[in-house]
Motif scaffolding. Structure first.
Motif, PDB file in Angstrom:
ATOM      1  N   ALA A  10      58.369  28.208 -18.076  1.00  8.90           N
ATOM      2  CA  ALA A  10      57.562  28.130 -16.859  1.00  8.90           C
ATOM      3  C   ALA A  10      58.335  27.437 -15.738  1.00  8.90           C
ATOM      4  CB  ALA A  10      56.263  27.392 -17.145  1.00  8.90           C
ATOM      5  N   ALA A  11      59.101  26.420 -16.095  1.00  9.13           N
ATOM      6  CA  ALA A  11      59.925  25.736 -15.088  1.00  9.13           C
ATOM      7  C   ALA A  11      61.022  26.654 -14.579  1.00  9.13           C
ATOM      8  CB  ALA A  11      60.525  24.469 -15.685  1.00  9.13           C
ATOM      9  N   TYR A  12      61.689  27.363 -15.485  1.00  8.68           N
ATOM     10  CA  TYR A  12      62.811  28.221 -15.079  1.00  8.68           C
ATOM     11  C   TYR A  12      62.352  29.399 -14.228  1.00  8.68           C
ATOM     12  CZ  TYR A  12      65.246  25.500 -18.660  1.00  8.68           C
ATOM     13  OH  TYR A  12      65.774  24.484 -19.402  1.00  8.68           O
TER      14      TYR A  12
ATOM     15  N   ARG B 175      68.282  28.976  -9.334  1.00  6.78           N
ATOM     16  CA  ARG B 175      69.530  29.249 -10.033  1.00  6.78           C
ATOM     17  C   ARG B 175      69.500  28.588 -11.401  1.00  6.78           C
ATOM     18  NH1 ARG B 175      70.942  31.474  -6.808  1.00  6.78           N
ATOM     19  NH2 ARG B 175      72.796  31.079  -5.559  1.00  6.78           N
ATOM     20  N   LEU B 176      70.150  29.232 -12.380  1.00  9.09           N
ATOM     21  CA  LEU B 176      70.301  28.701 -13.727  1.00  9.09           C
ATOM     22  C   LEU B 176      71.785  28.513 -13.995  1.00  9.09           C
ATOM     23  CD1 LEU B 176      67.816  31.142 -15.520  1.00  9.09           C
ATOM     24  CD2 LEU B 176      67.351  28.751 -14.942  1.00  9.09           C
ATOM     25  N   LEU B 177      72.245  27.265 -13.971  1.00 15.90           N
ATOM     26  CA  LEU B 177      73.629  26.963 -14.325  1.00 15.90           C
ATOM     27  C   LEU B 177      73.683  26.771 -15.832  1.00 15.90           C
ATOM     28  CD1 LEU B 177      74.587  24.424 -11.506  1.00 15.90           C
ATOM     29  CD2 LEU B 177      74.546  26.926 -11.445  1.00 15.90           C
ATOM     30  N   VAL B 178      74.547  27.520 -16.493  1.00 15.46           N
ATOM     31  CA  VAL B 178      74.544  27.592 -17.956  1.00 15.46           C
ATOM     32  C   VAL B 178      75.901  27.139 -18.482  1.00 15.46           C
ATOM     33  CG1 VAL B 178      74.152  29.109 -19.928  1.00 15.46           C
ATOM     34  CG2 VAL B 178      72.935  29.523 -17.787  1.00 15.46           C
TER      35      VAL B 178
ATOM     36  N   ALA C 245      74.389  31.690 -22.465  1.00 11.57           N
ATOM     37  CA  ALA C 245      73.905  32.690 -21.507  1.00 11.57           C
ATOM     38  C   ALA C 245      73.393  33.934 -22.241  1.00 11.57           C
ATOM     39  CB  ALA C 245      75.011  33.068 -20.527  1.00 11.57           C
ATOM     40  N   ASP C 246      74.122  34.363 -23.268  1.00 17.07           N
ATOM     41  CA  ASP C 246      73.675  35.516 -24.064  1.00 17.07           C
ATOM     42  C   ASP C 246      72.315  35.230 -24.715  1.00 17.07           C
ATOM     43  OD1 ASP C 246      75.990  36.873 -23.427  1.00 17.07           O
ATOM     44  OD2 ASP C 246      77.002  36.390 -25.314  1.00 17.07           O
ATOM     45  N   THR C 247      72.187  34.026 -25.273  1.00 11.52           N
ATOM     46  CA  THR C 247      70.923  33.641 -25.916  1.00 11.52           C
ATOM     47  C   THR C 247      69.773  33.638 -24.914  1.00 11.52           C
ATOM     48  OG1 THR C 247      72.089  32.283 -27.548  1.00 11.52           O
ATOM     49  CG2 THR C 247      69.765  31.782 -27.179  1.00 11.52           C
TER      50      THR C 247
ATOM     51  N   LEU D 113      70.159  35.291 -12.179  1.00  8.60           N
ATOM     52  CA  LEU D 113      70.120  33.915 -11.677  1.00  8.60           C
ATOM     53  C   LEU D 113      71.114  33.004 -12.402  1.00  8.60           C
ATOM     54  CD1 LEU D 113      66.308  33.175 -11.203  1.00  8.60           C
ATOM     55  CD2 LEU D 113      67.963  34.026  -9.525  1.00  8.60           C
ATOM     56  N   MET D 114      71.764  33.524 -13.428  1.00  6.86           N
ATOM     57  CA  MET D 114      72.638  32.677 -14.253  1.00  6.86           C
ATOM     58  C   MET D 114      74.055  32.630 -13.712  1.00  6.86           C
ATOM     59  SD  MET D 114      71.547  33.666 -18.138  1.00  6.86           S
ATOM     60  CE  MET D 114      69.816  33.938 -18.546  1.00  6.86           C
ATOM     61  N   ARG D 115      74.633  31.450 -13.787  1.00  8.32           N
ATOM     62  CA  ARG D 115      76.048  31.246 -13.510  1.00  8.32           C
ATOM     63  C   ARG D 115      76.596  30.368 -14.631  1.00  8.32           C
ATOM     64  NH1 ARG D 115      74.047  34.268 -10.531  1.00  8.32           N
ATOM     65  NH2 ARG D 115      74.215  34.420  -8.254  1.00  8.32           N
ATOM     66  N   VAL D 116      77.611  30.838 -15.334  1.00  5.50           N
ATOM     67  CA  VAL D 116      78.210  30.061 -16.424  1.00  5.50           C
ATOM     68  C   VAL D 116      79.198  29.061 -15.830  1.00  5.50           C
ATOM     69  CG1 VAL D 116      79.617  30.142 -18.514  1.00  5.50           C
ATOM     70  CG2 VAL D 116      77.877  31.908 -18.104  1.00  5.50           C
TER      71      VAL D 116
END
Length: 357
Positions: free
Chosen positions: A117-119, A124-127, A133-135, A145-148
Protein backbone atom coordinates in the motif's frame (compact mmCIF):
# COMPACT_ATOMS: atom_id res chain seq x y z
CA UNK A 1 21.07 25.40 -2.54
CA UNK A 2 21.47 22.09 -0.66
CA UNK A 3 19.16 19.29 -1.79
CA UNK A 4 17.48 17.86 1.34
CA UNK A 5 16.31 14.30 1.86
CA UNK A 6 14.46 13.00 4.92
CA UNK A 7 15.15 9.28 5.22
CA UNK A 8 12.48 7.48 7.25
CA UNK A 9 13.77 4.33 8.94
CA UNK A 10 13.27 2.34 12.16
CA UNK A 11 15.62 2.42 15.12
CA UNK A 12 19.25 3.46 15.26
CA UNK A 13 20.61 4.56 11.84
CA UNK A 14 24.09 3.46 12.96
CA UNK A 15 23.07 -0.18 13.35
CA UNK A 16 25.68 -2.51 11.80
CA UNK A 17 23.55 -4.34 9.24
CA UNK A 18 23.36 -4.10 5.48
CA UNK A 19 20.48 -1.69 4.95
CA UNK A 20 21.55 0.70 7.69
CA UNK A 21 25.16 0.68 6.47
CA UNK A 22 23.94 1.41 2.94
CA UNK A 23 22.10 4.51 4.14
CA UNK A 24 24.96 5.69 6.35
CA UNK A 25 27.51 5.38 3.55
CA UNK A 26 25.28 7.29 1.15
CA UNK A 27 24.64 9.95 3.79
CA UNK A 28 28.38 10.30 4.39
CA UNK A 29 28.72 11.27 0.72
CA UNK A 30 25.77 13.67 0.62
CA UNK A 31 27.88 16.83 0.88
CA UNK A 32 29.94 15.73 -2.13
CA UNK A 33 26.64 15.62 -4.03
CA UNK A 34 25.41 19.03 -2.79
CA UNK A 35 22.85 17.24 -0.66
CA UNK A 36 21.94 16.37 2.90
CA UNK A 37 20.23 13.32 4.39
CA UNK A 38 18.36 13.78 7.66
CA UNK A 39 17.48 10.52 9.38
CA UNK A 40 13.98 10.33 10.83
CA UNK A 41 13.59 7.17 12.90
CA UNK A 42 10.48 5.42 14.13
CA UNK A 43 10.78 3.56 17.45
CA UNK A 44 11.61 -0.14 17.46
CA UNK A 45 8.33 -1.01 19.14
CA UNK A 46 6.53 -4.31 18.76
CA UNK A 47 4.67 -4.67 15.45
CA UNK A 48 2.47 -2.82 14.53
CA UNK A 49 2.92 -0.13 17.23
CA UNK A 50 5.27 2.04 15.12
CA UNK A 51 2.16 2.97 13.10
CA UNK A 52 1.28 5.35 15.94
CA UNK A 53 4.58 7.21 15.53
CA UNK A 54 4.25 7.02 11.74
CA UNK A 55 1.29 9.39 11.67
CA UNK A 56 3.02 12.10 13.70
CA UNK A 57 6.26 11.74 11.74
CA UNK A 58 4.45 12.30 8.43
CA UNK A 59 2.79 15.40 9.86
CA UNK A 60 6.20 16.67 10.90
CA UNK A 61 7.67 16.07 7.44
CA UNK A 62 4.72 17.88 5.86
CA UNK A 63 5.75 20.91 7.92
CA UNK A 64 9.51 20.57 7.35
CA UNK A 65 9.15 20.26 3.57
CA UNK A 66 12.36 18.46 2.55
CA UNK A 67 12.90 18.15 -1.19
CA UNK A 68 12.20 14.40 -1.05
CA UNK A 69 11.03 11.92 1.58
CA UNK A 70 12.82 8.56 1.23
CA UNK A 71 11.19 5.51 2.86
CA UNK A 72 13.40 2.70 4.07
CA UNK A 73 11.68 -0.60 3.29
CA UNK A 74 11.68 -1.54 6.99
CA UNK A 75 9.61 1.58 7.73
CA UNK A 76 7.25 1.65 4.73
CA UNK A 77 4.46 -0.29 6.45
CA UNK A 78 4.30 2.16 9.35
CA UNK A 79 3.94 5.35 7.31
CA UNK A 80 2.15 4.12 4.20
CA UNK A 81 -1.37 4.86 5.50
CA UNK A 82 -0.35 8.47 6.13
CA UNK A 83 1.17 9.30 2.76
CA UNK A 84 -0.80 12.02 1.04
CA UNK A 85 -0.75 15.18 -1.06
CA UNK A 86 0.43 17.38 1.81
CA UNK A 87 3.83 15.70 1.73
CA UNK A 88 6.81 16.45 -0.52
CA UNK A 89 7.46 13.82 -3.23
CA UNK A 90 8.12 10.38 -1.77
CA UNK A 91 10.46 7.62 -2.96
CA UNK A 92 11.27 4.28 -1.34
CA UNK A 93 14.54 2.40 -1.03
CA UNK A 94 14.04 -1.36 -0.87
CA UNK A 95 16.44 -3.85 0.72
CA UNK A 96 13.82 -6.56 1.13
CA UNK A 97 10.54 -7.68 -0.46
CA UNK A 98 7.17 -6.65 0.99
CA UNK A 99 6.72 -8.27 4.39
CA UNK A 100 10.43 -8.54 5.06
CA UNK A 101 12.52 -11.70 5.24
CA UNK A 102 13.16 -12.40 8.92
CA UNK A 103 9.63 -12.28 10.40
CA UNK A 104 7.10 -14.95 11.20
CA UNK A 105 4.36 -15.84 8.73
CA UNK A 106 1.58 -13.80 10.34
CA UNK A 107 3.57 -10.59 10.60
CA UNK A 108 5.06 -11.10 7.14
CA UNK A 109 1.57 -11.39 5.62
CA UNK A 110 0.20 -8.31 7.40
CA UNK A 111 3.29 -6.22 6.78
CA UNK A 112 3.37 -7.19 3.10
CA UNK A 113 -0.08 -5.65 2.63
CA UNK A 114 0.98 -2.45 4.36
CA UNK A 115 4.26 -2.32 2.43
CA UNK A 116 2.51 -2.70 -0.92
CA UNK A 117 0.00 0.00 0.00
CA UNK A 118 2.89 2.36 0.73
CA UNK A 119 4.70 1.52 -2.51
CA UNK A 120 1.52 2.26 -4.45
CA UNK A 121 1.88 5.87 -3.28
CA UNK A 122 5.54 6.56 -4.07
CA UNK A 123 7.11 8.07 -7.16
CA UNK A 124 10.16 5.81 -7.35
CA UNK A 125 11.39 2.45 -6.05
CA UNK A 126 15.16 2.32 -5.54
CA UNK A 127 16.11 -1.35 -5.35
CA UNK A 128 19.34 -2.81 -3.99
CA UNK A 129 19.84 -5.64 -6.50
CA UNK A 130 18.74 -7.20 -9.77
CA UNK A 131 17.58 -10.30 -7.91
CA UNK A 132 15.38 -8.24 -5.60
CA UNK A 133 14.02 -6.28 -8.57
CA UNK A 134 13.03 -9.58 -10.23
CA UNK A 135 11.29 -10.68 -7.02
CA UNK A 136 9.41 -7.39 -6.74
CA UNK A 137 8.22 -7.50 -10.35
CA UNK A 138 6.97 -11.05 -9.87
CA UNK A 139 5.13 -9.82 -6.79
CA UNK A 140 3.31 -7.20 -8.82
CA UNK A 141 5.24 -4.01 -8.08
CA UNK A 142 5.60 -1.72 -11.11
CA UNK A 143 8.87 -2.28 -12.95
CA UNK A 144 8.73 1.14 -14.60
CA UNK A 145 9.21 2.80 -11.20
CA UNK A 146 12.21 0.66 -10.25
CA UNK A 147 15.83 1.71 -10.45
CA UNK A 148 18.51 -0.76 -9.32
CA UNK A 149 21.13 1.01 -7.19
CA UNK A 150 23.48 -1.64 -5.74
CA UNK A 151 25.71 -1.01 -2.74
CA UNK A 152 29.38 -0.17 -3.12
CA UNK A 153 32.15 -2.71 -3.06
CA UNK A 154 34.45 -0.66 -0.77
CA UNK A 155 33.40 -1.17 2.86
CA UNK A 156 35.72 1.16 4.79
CA UNK A 157 36.55 4.82 4.54
CA UNK A 158 39.08 4.84 7.38
CA UNK A 159 42.44 3.11 7.75
CA UNK A 160 42.23 -0.67 7.58
CA UNK A 161 42.76 -2.49 10.89
CA UNK A 162 44.73 -5.70 10.45
CA UNK A 163 43.69 -8.55 12.78
CA UNK A 164 46.41 -9.81 15.12
CA UNK A 165 48.19 -13.04 14.32
CA UNK A 166 47.85 -15.50 11.46
CA UNK A 167 44.18 -16.28 10.79
CA UNK A 168 45.12 -19.76 9.63
CA UNK A 169 46.37 -20.56 13.16
CA UNK A 170 48.69 -23.24 11.88
CA UNK A 171 46.13 -24.86 9.58
CA UNK A 172 45.92 -24.86 5.79
CA UNK A 173 43.34 -22.14 5.18
CA UNK A 174 41.58 -19.24 6.89
CA UNK A 175 37.83 -19.19 6.15
CA UNK A 176 35.89 -16.01 6.93
CA UNK A 177 32.14 -15.57 7.38
CA UNK A 178 30.52 -12.19 8.03
CA UNK A 179 26.89 -12.05 9.12
CA UNK A 180 24.65 -11.75 12.15
CA UNK A 181 23.59 -14.96 13.81
CA UNK A 182 20.13 -15.37 12.31
CA UNK A 183 18.72 -18.55 10.84
CA UNK A 184 18.54 -17.11 7.33
CA UNK A 185 22.33 -16.76 7.24
CA UNK A 186 22.77 -20.55 7.45
CA UNK A 187 25.50 -20.62 10.06
CA UNK A 188 24.53 -24.06 11.38
CA UNK A 189 24.70 -25.50 7.86
CA UNK A 190 28.09 -23.88 7.30
CA UNK A 191 29.42 -25.35 10.54
CA UNK A 192 28.11 -28.79 9.61
CA UNK A 193 29.76 -28.58 6.21
CA UNK A 194 33.11 -27.48 7.60
CA UNK A 195 33.09 -30.05 10.40
CA UNK A 196 33.44 -32.83 7.81
CA UNK A 197 36.80 -31.49 6.59
CA UNK A 198 40.16 -32.72 7.91
CA UNK A 199 41.17 -31.18 11.27
CA UNK A 200 44.11 -29.31 9.76
CA UNK A 201 42.20 -27.96 6.73
CA UNK A 202 40.86 -24.68 8.08
CA UNK A 203 40.32 -22.17 10.86
CA UNK A 204 36.94 -20.42 10.62
CA UNK A 205 36.50 -16.80 11.75
CA UNK A 206 32.98 -15.53 12.49
CA UNK A 207 32.19 -11.80 12.39
CA UNK A 208 28.70 -10.58 13.26
CA UNK A 209 26.24 -9.97 16.04
CA UNK A 210 25.37 -13.13 18.02
CA UNK A 211 22.52 -11.41 19.87
CA UNK A 212 19.93 -10.81 17.14
CA UNK A 213 18.11 -14.15 17.49
CA UNK A 214 18.98 -15.50 20.97
CA UNK A 215 17.38 -18.92 20.48
CA UNK A 216 19.26 -19.47 17.24
CA UNK A 217 22.48 -18.20 18.79
CA UNK A 218 22.11 -20.79 21.57
CA UNK A 219 21.96 -23.53 18.95
CA UNK A 220 25.04 -22.13 17.23
CA UNK A 221 26.99 -22.01 20.49
CA UNK A 222 26.01 -25.60 21.25
CA UNK A 223 27.23 -26.66 17.82
CA UNK A 224 30.51 -24.80 18.28
CA UNK A 225 31.10 -26.72 21.51
CA UNK A 226 30.94 -30.10 19.73
CA UNK A 227 34.24 -32.04 19.54
CA UNK A 228 34.38 -32.00 15.72
CA UNK A 229 34.81 -28.21 15.76
CA UNK A 230 37.01 -27.90 18.82
CA UNK A 231 39.51 -25.03 18.48
CA UNK A 232 38.72 -24.61 14.78
CA UNK A 233 36.31 -21.66 15.05
CA UNK A 234 37.05 -18.17 16.42
CA UNK A 235 34.09 -15.90 17.28
CA UNK A 236 34.90 -12.20 16.92
CA UNK A 237 31.46 -10.60 17.27
CA UNK A 238 30.66 -7.21 15.76
CA UNK A 239 33.59 -5.39 14.17
CA UNK A 240 33.97 -1.96 12.57
CA UNK A 241 34.07 -1.67 8.77
CA UNK A 242 37.81 -0.97 8.95
CA UNK A 243 38.33 -4.16 10.98
CA UNK A 244 36.15 -6.18 8.60
CA UNK A 245 38.36 -5.15 5.67
CA UNK A 246 41.39 -6.30 7.64
CA UNK A 247 39.81 -9.73 8.03
CA UNK A 248 38.99 -9.90 4.32
CA UNK A 249 42.62 -9.19 3.49
CA UNK A 250 43.98 -11.70 5.97
CA UNK A 251 41.64 -14.58 5.04
CA UNK A 252 41.80 -17.08 2.17
CA UNK A 253 38.13 -17.95 1.49
CA UNK A 254 34.80 -16.26 2.20
CA UNK A 255 31.80 -18.46 3.03
CA UNK A 256 28.18 -17.52 3.77
CA UNK A 257 25.38 -20.08 3.48
CA UNK A 258 22.57 -17.52 3.35
CA UNK A 259 19.29 -18.66 1.82
CA UNK A 260 17.89 -15.18 1.12
CA UNK A 261 20.34 -12.37 0.54
CA UNK A 262 18.64 -9.50 -1.33
CA UNK A 263 22.07 -8.19 -2.36
CA UNK A 264 24.81 -9.82 -0.32
CA UNK A 265 27.03 -6.80 0.27
CA UNK A 266 29.60 -8.92 2.09
CA UNK A 267 30.04 -11.18 -0.96
CA UNK A 268 30.91 -8.14 -3.09
CA UNK A 269 33.22 -6.73 -0.43
CA UNK A 270 35.03 -10.05 -0.07
CA UNK A 271 35.45 -10.38 -3.82
CA UNK A 272 36.84 -6.85 -4.05
CA UNK A 273 39.52 -7.87 -1.55
CA UNK A 274 40.42 -10.93 -3.61
CA UNK A 275 38.53 -13.73 -1.84
CA UNK A 276 36.78 -16.57 -3.64
CA UNK A 277 33.23 -16.91 -2.28
CA UNK A 278 31.22 -19.98 -1.32
CA UNK A 279 27.49 -20.16 -0.69
CA UNK A 280 24.11 -21.38 -1.87
CA UNK A 281 23.05 -20.83 -5.46
CA UNK A 282 20.30 -18.52 -4.22
CA UNK A 283 19.43 -14.88 -3.73
CA UNK A 284 21.77 -12.42 -5.37
CA UNK A 285 24.95 -14.50 -5.21
CA UNK A 286 24.54 -15.83 -8.79
CA UNK A 287 24.41 -12.19 -9.98
CA UNK A 288 27.74 -11.46 -8.28
CA UNK A 289 29.92 -14.55 -8.68
CA UNK A 290 29.88 -17.16 -11.42
CA UNK A 291 30.01 -20.73 -10.17
CA UNK A 292 33.42 -22.20 -10.87
CA UNK A 293 34.97 -18.82 -11.77
CA UNK A 294 34.88 -16.39 -8.85
CA UNK A 295 33.61 -18.93 -6.36
CA UNK A 296 31.44 -21.97 -5.82
CA UNK A 297 27.64 -21.93 -5.45
CA UNK A 298 25.84 -25.16 -4.57
CA UNK A 299 22.15 -26.13 -4.42
CA UNK A 300 20.42 -24.52 -1.42
CA UNK A 301 20.34 -26.80 1.60
CA UNK A 302 22.73 -29.39 0.14
CA UNK A 303 25.22 -29.59 3.01
CA UNK A 304 27.32 -32.41 1.45
CA UNK A 305 27.72 -30.29 -1.70
CA UNK A 306 28.72 -27.33 0.47
CA UNK A 307 31.28 -29.55 2.19
CA UNK A 308 32.81 -30.53 -1.15
CA UNK A 309 32.94 -26.91 -2.32
CA UNK A 310 34.75 -25.93 0.86
CA UNK A 311 37.01 -28.96 0.59
CA UNK A 312 38.06 -27.89 -2.92
CA UNK A 313 38.99 -24.37 -1.88
CA UNK A 314 40.55 -25.14 1.49
CA UNK A 315 42.75 -27.96 0.21
CA UNK A 316 43.70 -26.65 -3.25
CA UNK A 317 45.82 -23.49 -3.02
CA UNK A 318 46.14 -23.12 -6.80
CA UNK A 319 42.34 -23.19 -7.22
CA UNK A 320 42.02 -20.57 -4.48
CA UNK A 321 44.53 -18.32 -6.22
CA UNK A 322 42.80 -18.60 -9.61
CA UNK A 323 39.38 -17.84 -8.14
CA UNK A 324 40.78 -15.03 -5.98
CA UNK A 325 42.22 -13.29 -9.02
CA UNK A 326 38.94 -13.74 -10.91
CA UNK A 327 36.93 -12.43 -7.94
CA UNK A 328 39.02 -9.28 -7.69
CA UNK A 329 38.67 -8.67 -11.43
CA UNK A 330 34.91 -9.23 -11.37
CA UNK A 331 34.42 -6.97 -8.36
CA UNK A 332 36.19 -4.13 -10.13
CA UNK A 333 33.01 -3.91 -12.27
CA UNK A 334 30.83 -3.31 -9.18
CA UNK A 335 30.08 0.29 -8.15
CA UNK A 336 31.98 2.05 -5.39
CA UNK A 337 30.07 3.85 -2.65
CA UNK A 338 30.82 7.12 -4.43
CA UNK A 339 29.06 5.68 -7.50
CA UNK A 340 26.14 4.43 -5.43
CA UNK A 341 25.65 7.76 -3.67
CA UNK A 342 25.72 9.62 -6.97
CA UNK A 343 23.09 7.28 -8.43
CA UNK A 344 20.84 7.70 -5.37
CA UNK A 345 20.97 11.49 -5.37
CA UNK A 346 20.60 11.73 -9.15
CA UNK A 347 17.46 9.62 -8.99
CA UNK A 348 16.00 11.55 -6.07
CA UNK A 349 16.62 14.83 -7.88
CA UNK A 350 14.67 13.44 -10.84
CA UNK A 351 11.80 12.61 -8.49
CA UNK A 352 11.81 16.17 -7.15
CA UNK A 353 11.97 17.63 -10.65
CA UNK A 354 9.09 15.50 -11.86
CA UNK A 355 7.07 16.83 -8.92
CA UNK A 356 7.88 20.38 -9.92
CA UNK A 357 10.15 21.08 -6.95
Amino acid sequence: MTFTVSLVTVGDPDTMTGGYLYHRRVADRAAANDARIDFRSLPTSRFPLPLVAGRSLMRRLARERPDVVLLDSIAAAFVGPFLGPSLPPVAAILHQPPGGIDHGAVRRSLQARLDRAAYDRVARLLVASDDLADTLRKGGLPGDLMRVVPPGRDPATSSVVTPPGDLRAGRGCAVLSVGNWVARKGLLELLSALSALPPDAFTLHLLGDPGVEPAYAARVRARLAAPDLADRVVVHGVRTPAEVVGFYRAADVFALASLREPYGTVYGEAMAEGLPVVGWDAGNLPHLARNGVEGLAVPPGDVPALTEALRSLTLDASLRERMAAAARLRAAEFPTWDDTARMVFDELRRVAKEAGR
